[in-house]
Design a protein around this motif. Structure first.
Motif, short mmCIF file in Angstrom:
data_model
loop_
_atom_site.label_atom_id
_atom_site.label_comp_id
_atom_site.label_asym_id
_atom_site.label_seq_id
_atom_site.Cartn_x
_atom_site.Cartn_y
_atom_site.Cartn_z
N LYS A 392 -2.14 19.79 6.90
CA LYS A 392 -1.56 20.23 8.18
C LYS A 392 -0.25 21.00 7.97
N THR A 393 0.64 20.40 7.21
CA THR A 393 1.93 21.06 6.95
C THR A 393 1.70 22.37 6.20
N SER A 394 0.79 22.32 5.23
CA SER A 394 0.51 23.53 4.46
C SER A 394 0.04 24.64 5.38
N GLU A 433 10.69 20.76 11.14
CA GLU A 433 10.08 20.29 9.91
C GLU A 433 9.79 18.80 9.94
N GLN A 434 8.85 18.44 9.12
CA GLN A 434 8.45 17.04 9.06
C GLN A 434 9.59 16.14 8.62
N GLU A 435 10.36 16.63 7.63
CA GLU A 435 11.51 15.84 7.19
C GLU A 435 12.76 16.52 7.71
N LEU A 514 5.73 22.09 15.80
CA LEU A 514 6.30 20.74 15.75
C LEU A 514 5.50 19.95 14.72
N ASP A 515 6.07 19.86 13.52
CA ASP A 515 5.34 19.19 12.45
C ASP A 515 5.69 17.71 12.46
N ASP A 516 4.88 16.93 13.09
CA ASP A 516 5.12 15.49 13.16
C ASP A 516 6.52 15.20 13.69
MG MG Z 1 2.71 17.12 6.74
#
Ligand code: MG
Ligand code: CTP
Length: 605
Positions: A392-394, A433-435, A514-516
């Motif tokens: 997903k992030t990729s 970003e996710q993080e 919106l990544d997580d």
């Molecule tokens: Mg991800």
């Protein structure tokens, strides 16, 4: 800021050369005149030293015992004082110019490296260690500073002293002069011998230092994990092992140096003694005058002594060379072109995306995305759902061109994505970003980070409200001016995420990813953010990555990813109507929710 140090005007890539000396010379662009000035001052200082000995000779041979007058004596005394002043002045000037050269070159180099490292690709940063980069930009740069400040100028000084004094000595008595330098070739040979070994030893020392600073950096970042698992002793042992290795290599390096000194000292000492002895014999025989002998004893020191130092400098220069190599390894890396693109878009994106058999892999390992095809109309909301590691992030990272897709076609508003300039895409696409990462600056600075204009307090607050963080910030004594991070408040994971959401919303992107983004937020707050976002999603294409069905069900199109492939595609209703992962997740999550409600109800009773 002085022009010569501004990085924008100078491309250090020119300074990358397989010939390290040439590379270092190129690195000095803009400062060469100063360097030449420093060398010239040295030449003048060296010459005045030699002239002092010639004046001494004149005094001993021609004046002393010839019924000297007070006037001549005074003149000679003044001559000595004048020469000393002259020498002092130019020695000072040379030191000053050399320092300016070295500091200037290194100031520019540091700025350049910082800027350059920021512009390297995501792939580069995936593979490089922060500690190593820090070490190269500090310790290695410092070795280069020493090279320019001491070694480069030192070599000039030695060569000059040697050349001037030898020339004069040859004129005074060529036999004695030649006799005085027979040991020089031997010293050069020994120096070269040590140069090679010290280079090697120093390189391995620097490598170990890099390992150590990487370990240190990683352990500092991960100090919570270390403490949580009570692994301090284990980490300490690991560090001690690395540190011991560095100690060993450092000791080896020092050993080389300490071997070099006595060997050359003995050689130089013997040479000088022999010269004094032979010179004295010649003076007694009358082959040379007493004045010549006195001048000789003065000057020969300035031939032999620098030669001994030349060896030391050659050995030390090897460290500069090694550091040069380590620094240029970074400079050589290609920057990610930000503004280049075959297509020059004007205005804002509409946000129509068409994926056609898009494939992607990180450095030709196993494929991460396989033949992804879907289309997304402007203003639509698209959701990605899938197990961890499904890609997903990729997938969303392809959109701002953080990474390049390796197959298929991906068009944005009808134009192939690879034709767009990266900078434009990154201005138009906002990604949470996710993080989440916040800088150790104020909350205000963090929220306004991506906006290239002045923003009003009202705008900032509106963004913070939409991200459901305004109320939290309002409780801080300094409000939006509260410092985040090491020197300020420590935000929770969910609070950080919400500040990052506010930051992205404020930049008003045409495509919002919106990544997580709400993974660290409780269900209630997530609901509030979702409600606020729904309004903000109007008119922009939105990608939502989430694990909760409630977050993705509002999307116009839901993609279910598994091992890099789309296994299901449709709206919430469509996906519920068919058997598959989506319905399984839905059933699971509703069952958990129902059970939770029952538990809560029973506790309440
Ligand atoms: Mg991800
Ligand atoms: N991957 C990789 N190099 C990276 C990032 C990821 O090789 N720089 C690999 C991961 O090992 C993983 C795959 O790419 O096997 C997909 O990763 P990612 O897209 O990050 O997965 P997500 O679906 O986002 O997983 P999660 O839900 O955990 O965020």
């Amino acid at each position: 800021m002085a022009l010569a140090t501004s990085t924008s005007s100078y491309d250090l890539k020119n300074a990358v050369s397989s010939n390290r000396l040439r590379g270092l010379w190129r690195m000095m662009t803009g400062f060469r005149l100063k360097y030449l000035g420093a060398t010239l001052s040295l030449a003048l200082a060296a010459t005045s030293k030699t002239v002092t000995y010639l004046l001494l000779r004149h005094y001993v041979d021609d004046v002393l015992g010839q019924g000297e007058s007070a006037g001549t004596l005074l003149l000679i005394a003044l001559g000595f004082v004048g020469l000393a002043l002259f020498e002092g002045t130019f020695t000072f000037l040379s030191g000053r110019l050399a320092a300016q050269t070295a500091e200037g070159v290194v100031l520019r180099l540091r700025n350049y490296l910082f800027d350059h490292i920021q512009r390297l690709s995501f792939t580069y940063h995936d593979h490089s260690q922060t500690g190593e980069l820090v070490q190269r930009s500090t310790s290695d740069v410092d070795a280069l500073r020493r090279f320019f400040a001491d070694q480069a100028i030192g070599v000039g000084r030695i060569v000059l002293l040697f050349a001037i004094n030898l020339t004069v000595l040859l004129n005074l008595n060529w036999k004695l002069a030649l006799f005085s330098v027979i040991v020089v070739p031997l010293i050069v040979l020994i120096s070269v011998f040590f140069f090679k070994r010290v280079s090697k030893a120093y390189e391995s020392y620097q490598e170990q230092e890099a390992t150590l600073s990487s370990t240190l950096q990683e352990n500092l970042s991960g100090v919570r994990v270390v403490k949580a698992f009570a692994r301090q002793a284990y980490e300490r042992d690991r560090f001690e092992t690395d540190n011991w290795e560095k100690f060993q290599r450092g000791r080896q390096l020092l050993m080389m140096h300490s071997l070099y000194w006595p060997v050359t000292d003995i050689l130089c000492g013997l040479q000088m003694l022999a010269g004094f002895f032979v010179g004295a014999l010649m003076a007694i025989n009358g082959t040379i005058t007493v004045g010549t002998y006195m001048a000789y004893t003065g000057m020969v020191i300035w031939i032999i002594w620098p030669m001994r130092n030349l060896g030391r400098l050659i050995v030390q220069m090897s460290t500069g060379m090694v550091s040069y190599g380590r620094v240029t390894e970074i400079i050589e890396e290609e920057r990610e072109p930000l503004t280049a693109g075959t297509y020059s878009p004007n205005g804002d994106l509409r946000g129509e995306l068409v994926f056609q058999d898009v494939c992607f892999e990180y450095d030709s390992s196993s494929p991460v995305l396989k033949e992804i095809s879907f289309r997304c109309e402007p203003g639509q909301a698209l959701a990605l759902l899938g197990s961890t590691g499904s890609g997903k992030t990729s997938l969303v990272n392809l959109l701002p061109r953080f990474y390049e897709y390796t197959g298929g076609s991906l068009t944005l508003d009808g134009v192939e994505l690879s034709a767009y300039p990266r900078e434009y895409l990154r201005q138009q696409i906002g990604i949470v970003e996710q993080e989440p990462f916040l800088f150790s600056r104020t909350i205000r600075e963090n929220i306004t980070y991506g906006v290239g204009r002045d923003v009003s307090q009202a705008e900032i607050e509106a963004a913070a409200r939409a991200a459901a963080i305004h109320d939290v910030i309002a409780t801080f004594p300094d409000g939006y001016d509260t410092l985040v991070g090491e020197k300020g408040v420590t935000l929770s994971g969910g609070q950080k995420q919400r500040v990052v959401i506010a930051r992205t919303l404020l930049s008003d992107p045409r495509i919002l990813i919106l990544d997580d983004a709400t993974s660290s937020v409780d269900a209630g707050t997530e609901g509030a953010i979702r409600a606020a976002l729904e309004g903000l999603m109007q008119g922009r294409t939105t990608f939502i990555i989430a694990h909760r069905i409630q977050s993705v069900m509002i999307a116009d199109l839901i993609l279910v990813l598994d091992k890099g492939q789309i296994v299901q595609k449709g709206t919430h209703q469509e996906l519920l109507a068919q058997p598959g992962i989506y319905r399984e997740i839905y059933d699971l999550q509703t069952r958990i929710d129902i059970e939770l409600e029952r538990e809560v109800a029973s506790v309440a009773l």
